[in-house]
Design a protein around this motif. Sequence first.
Motif, PDB file in Angstrom:
ATOM      1  N   LEU A 102       0.820  -1.216   0.000  1.00 40.43           N
ATOM      2  CA  LEU A 102       0.000   0.000   0.000  1.00 40.43           C
ATOM      3  C   LEU A 102       0.851   1.262   0.000  1.00 40.43           C
ATOM      4  O   LEU A 102       0.357   2.349  -0.325  1.00 40.43           O
ATOM      5  CB  LEU A 102      -0.909   0.017   1.229  1.00 40.43           C
ATOM      6  CG  LEU A 102      -1.989  -1.063   1.316  1.00 40.43           C
ATOM      7  CD1 LEU A 102      -2.711  -0.964   2.663  1.00 40.43           C
ATOM      8  CD2 LEU A 102      -2.976  -0.948   0.161  1.00 40.43           C
ATOM      9  N   ASN A 103       2.124   1.146   0.351  1.00 39.27           N
ATOM     10  CA  ASN A 103       2.939   2.319   0.645  1.00 39.27           C
ATOM     11  C   ASN A 103       3.779   2.748  -0.543  1.00 39.27           C
ATOM     12  O   ASN A 103       4.213   1.929  -1.364  1.00 39.27           O
ATOM     13  CB  ASN A 103       3.857   2.023   1.830  1.00 39.27           C
ATOM     14  CG  ASN A 103       3.075   1.611   3.061  1.00 39.27           C
ATOM     15  OD1 ASN A 103       1.922   1.996   3.233  1.00 39.27           O
ATOM     16  ND2 ASN A 103       3.689   0.809   3.911  1.00 39.27           N
ATOM     17  N   SER A 104       4.046   4.032  -0.605  1.00 42.12           N
ATOM     18  CA  SER A 104       4.890   4.595  -1.659  1.00 42.12           C
ATOM     19  C   SER A 104       6.297   4.013  -1.578  1.00 42.12           C
ATOM     20  O   SER A 104       6.951   4.111  -0.535  1.00 42.12           O
ATOM     21  CB  SER A 104       4.949   6.118  -1.503  1.00 42.12           C
ATOM     22  OG  SER A 104       6.123   6.644  -2.081  1.00 42.12           O
ATOM     23  N   PRO A 105       6.794   3.392  -2.650  1.00 44.22           N
ATOM     24  CA  PRO A 105       8.158   2.849  -2.626  1.00 44.22           C
ATOM     25  C   PRO A 105       9.211   3.904  -2.289  1.00 44.22           C
ATOM     26  O   PRO A 105      10.121   3.661  -1.490  1.00 44.22           O
ATOM     27  CB  PRO A 105       8.350   2.293  -4.045  1.00 44.22           C
ATOM     28  CG  PRO A 105       6.967   2.014  -4.529  1.00 44.22           C
ATOM     29  CD  PRO A 105       6.105   3.066  -3.914  1.00 44.22           C
ATOM     30  N   HIS A 106       9.077   5.074  -2.897  1.00 46.00           N
ATOM     31  CA  HIS A 106      10.052   6.142  -2.640  1.00 46.00           C
ATOM     32  C   HIS A 106       9.964   6.618  -1.193  1.00 46.00           C
ATOM     33  O   HIS A 106      10.993   6.874  -0.550  1.00 46.00           O
ATOM     34  CB  HIS A 106       9.804   7.309  -3.600  1.00 46.00           C
ATOM     35  CG  HIS A 106      10.703   8.479  -3.369  1.00 46.00           C
ATOM     36  ND1 HIS A 106      12.049   8.446  -3.635  1.00 46.00           N
ATOM     37  CD2 HIS A 106      10.445   9.722  -2.867  1.00 46.00           C
ATOM     38  CE1 HIS A 106      12.586   9.618  -3.326  1.00 46.00           C
ATOM     39  NE2 HIS A 106      11.638  10.402  -2.847  1.00 46.00           N
ATOM     40  N   ALA A 107       8.750   6.714  -0.666  1.00 48.94           N
ATOM     41  CA  ALA A 107       8.587   7.176   0.716  1.00 48.94           C
ATOM     42  C   ALA A 107       9.185   6.168   1.705  1.00 48.94           C
ATOM     43  O   ALA A 107       9.777   6.561   2.717  1.00 48.94           O
ATOM     44  CB  ALA A 107       7.110   7.406   1.022  1.00 48.94           C
ATOM     45  N   MET A 108       9.046   4.871   1.432  1.00 47.16           N
ATOM     46  CA  MET A 108       9.639   3.882   2.333  1.00 47.16           C
ATOM     47  C   MET A 108      11.161   3.990   2.328  1.00 47.16           C
ATOM     48  O   MET A 108      11.804   3.888   3.386  1.00 47.16           O
ATOM     49  CB  MET A 108       9.182   2.476   1.957  1.00 47.16           C
ATOM     50  CG  MET A 108       7.720   2.202   2.280  1.00 47.16           C
ATOM     51  SD  MET A 108       7.244   0.453   2.208  1.00 47.16           S
ATOM     52  CE  MET A 108       7.458   0.084   0.462  1.00 47.16           C
ATOM     53  N   ARG A 109      11.754   4.197   1.167  1.00 41.52           N
ATOM     54  CA  ARG A 109      13.209   4.382   1.107  1.00 41.52           C
ATOM     55  C   ARG A 109      13.618   5.642   1.865  1.00 41.52           C
ATOM     56  O   ARG A 109      14.605   5.654   2.603  1.00 41.52           O
ATOM     57  CB  ARG A 109      13.666   4.481  -0.349  1.00 41.52           C
ATOM     58  CG  ARG A 109      13.601   3.159  -1.106  1.00 41.52           C
ATOM     59  CD  ARG A 109      13.952   3.371  -2.581  1.00 41.52           C
ATOM     60  NE  ARG A 109      13.946   2.126  -3.322  1.00 41.52           N
ATOM     61  CZ  ARG A 109      15.006   1.581  -3.919  1.00 41.52           C
ATOM     62  NH1 ARG A 109      16.167   2.213  -3.863  1.00 41.52           N
ATOM     63  NH2 ARG A 109      14.919   0.460  -4.580  1.00 41.52           N
ATOM     64  N   ALA A 110      12.846   6.714   1.662  1.00 38.74           N
ATOM     65  CA  ALA A 110      13.152   7.975   2.349  1.00 38.74           C
ATOM     66  C   ALA A 110      13.025   7.811   3.862  1.00 38.74           C
ATOM     67  O   ALA A 110      13.818   8.369   4.626  1.00 38.74           O
ATOM     68  CB  ALA A 110      12.227   9.084   1.849  1.00 38.74           C
ATOM     69  N   CYS A 111      12.032   7.029   4.305  1.00 35.42           N
ATOM     70  CA  CYS A 111      11.873   6.778   5.740  1.00 35.42           C
ATOM     71  C   CYS A 111      13.079   6.044   6.310  1.00 35.42           C
ATOM     72  O   CYS A 111      13.533   6.349   7.413  1.00 35.42           O
ATOM     73  CB  CYS A 111      10.602   5.969   5.989  1.00 35.42           C
ATOM     74  SG  CYS A 111       9.123   6.978   6.151  1.00 35.42           S
ATOM     75  N   LYS A 112      13.600   5.062   5.554  1.00 35.47           N
ATOM     76  CA  LYS A 112      14.775   4.340   6.046  1.00 35.47           C
ATOM     77  C   LYS A 112      15.968   5.287   6.189  1.00 35.47           C
ATOM     78  O   LYS A 112      16.688   5.237   7.187  1.00 35.47           O
ATOM     79  CB  LYS A 112      15.120   3.186   5.102  1.00 35.47           C
ATOM     80  CG  LYS A 112      14.225   1.984   5.243  1.00 35.47           C
ATOM     81  CD  LYS A 112      14.852   0.715   4.695  1.00 35.47           C
ATOM     82  CE  LYS A 112      16.032   0.236   5.487  1.00 35.47           C
ATOM     83  NZ  LYS A 112      16.463  -1.139   5.121  1.00 35.47           N
ATOM     84  N   ASP A 113      16.172   6.141   5.190  1.00 33.29           N
ATOM     85  CA  ASP A 113      17.259   7.118   5.282  1.00 33.29           C
ATOM     86  C   ASP A 113      17.058   8.037   6.481  1.00 33.29           C
ATOM     87  O   ASP A 113      18.005   8.331   7.226  1.00 33.29           O
ATOM     88  CB  ASP A 113      17.327   7.954   4.001  1.00 33.29           C
ATOM     89  CG  ASP A 113      17.858   7.177   2.816  1.00 33.29           C
ATOM     90  OD1 ASP A 113      18.501   6.121   3.029  1.00 33.29           O
ATOM     91  OD2 ASP A 113      17.632   7.601   1.672  1.00 33.29           O
ATOM     92  N   LEU A 114      15.837   8.507   6.663  1.00 33.53           N
ATOM     93  CA  LEU A 114      15.525   9.421   7.762  1.00 33.53           C
ATOM     94  C   LEU A 114      15.780   8.770   9.116  1.00 33.53           C
ATOM     95  O   LEU A 114      16.463   9.350   9.977  1.00 33.53           O
ATOM     96  CB  LEU A 114      14.059   9.853   7.652  1.00 33.53           C
ATOM     97  CG  LEU A 114      13.502  10.717   8.789  1.00 33.53           C
ATOM     98  CD1 LEU A 114      14.155  12.082   8.792  1.00 33.53           C
ATOM     99  CD2 LEU A 114      11.994  10.835   8.680  1.00 33.53           C
ATOM    100  N   LEU A 115      15.263   7.572   9.311  1.00 38.00           N
ATOM    101  CA  LEU A 115      15.411   6.906  10.601  1.00 38.00           C
ATOM    102  C   LEU A 115      16.853   6.537  10.891  1.00 38.00           C
ATOM    103  O   LEU A 115      17.296   6.571  12.041  1.00 38.00           O
ATOM    104  CB  LEU A 115      14.508   5.674  10.648  1.00 38.00           C
ATOM    105  CG  LEU A 115      13.009   5.987  10.583  1.00 38.00           C
ATOM    106  CD1 LEU A 115      12.199   4.718  10.414  1.00 38.00           C
ATOM    107  CD2 LEU A 115      12.559   6.751  11.817  1.00 38.00           C
TER     108      LEU A 115
END
Length: 272
Positions: free
Chosen positions: A204-217
């Motif tokens: 359900l989640n944006s692929p780009h947003a999940m990658r960005a979340c990993k970088d952020l965290l």
Amino acid sequence: MIDFNTLELQTDPRGFATLWLSREQKNNAFNAEMIRELILALHAVQGDPDIRFLVLRGRGKHFSAGADLAWMQQSAELDYHTNLDDARHLAELMYNLAKLKIPTLAVVQGAAYGGALGLISACDMAIGTHDAQFCLSEVRIGLAPAVISPFVVQAIGERAARRYALTAERFSGERARELGLLSESYAADALEQQVAHWVDNLLLNSPHAMRACKDLLREVSHGAPTPAIRRYCENAIARIRVSPEGQEGLRAFLQKRTPNWQSAPLTQEPRP
């Protein structure tokens, strides 16, 4: 697709990959070949822009019984520098898994001993069965969980890591959930249904947003909210808001429609 002897890498047309440990006759125990192949498989997954997340699993009864006995016997006959090379290969595997740009989900059943806990700890999330058995067993054979220790401590905390590394006690999937090693644990006969639920939820989640979340965290997980961290976070949200998927997600939400990354059908079979 790369041909492996100890692994299977399956790519699902919906946009994710499943990496299977596939030495079922050896309870998926590690050896030098499996470590090399895992490094290659992660490199292949990292380089495929169509893969949105990775599921890590073990074929057969056990996730992984730890180090292969024959491999350990060979290691005992090697000198310090050759053992150091072996340790560096294992470390490369663990760090590459931890740094993978896409989300990772480990699925655990049966035994997960020794280095297997490193793989699970290096993943972003893990689920398993109530009756799975975990053990940092190294001290029982005169060794220490050296290479995997940073990931295990990060996953379950220093105090719990001290207990289980020093005692070599076995603990269950339910206990692993209490410690934070597993996100959730389930009855054995419900595991496959729950894997499908986790996969559908991630799709359900944006692929780009999940990658960005990993970088952020990764950036914020070890530090106080300093001025530099504040600036990083401000830039991170600004970047993702103007990204193509950020724009698509916002428009879809406001227009009450499905974003385009959810358009793939959910019934196709994985390809080998």
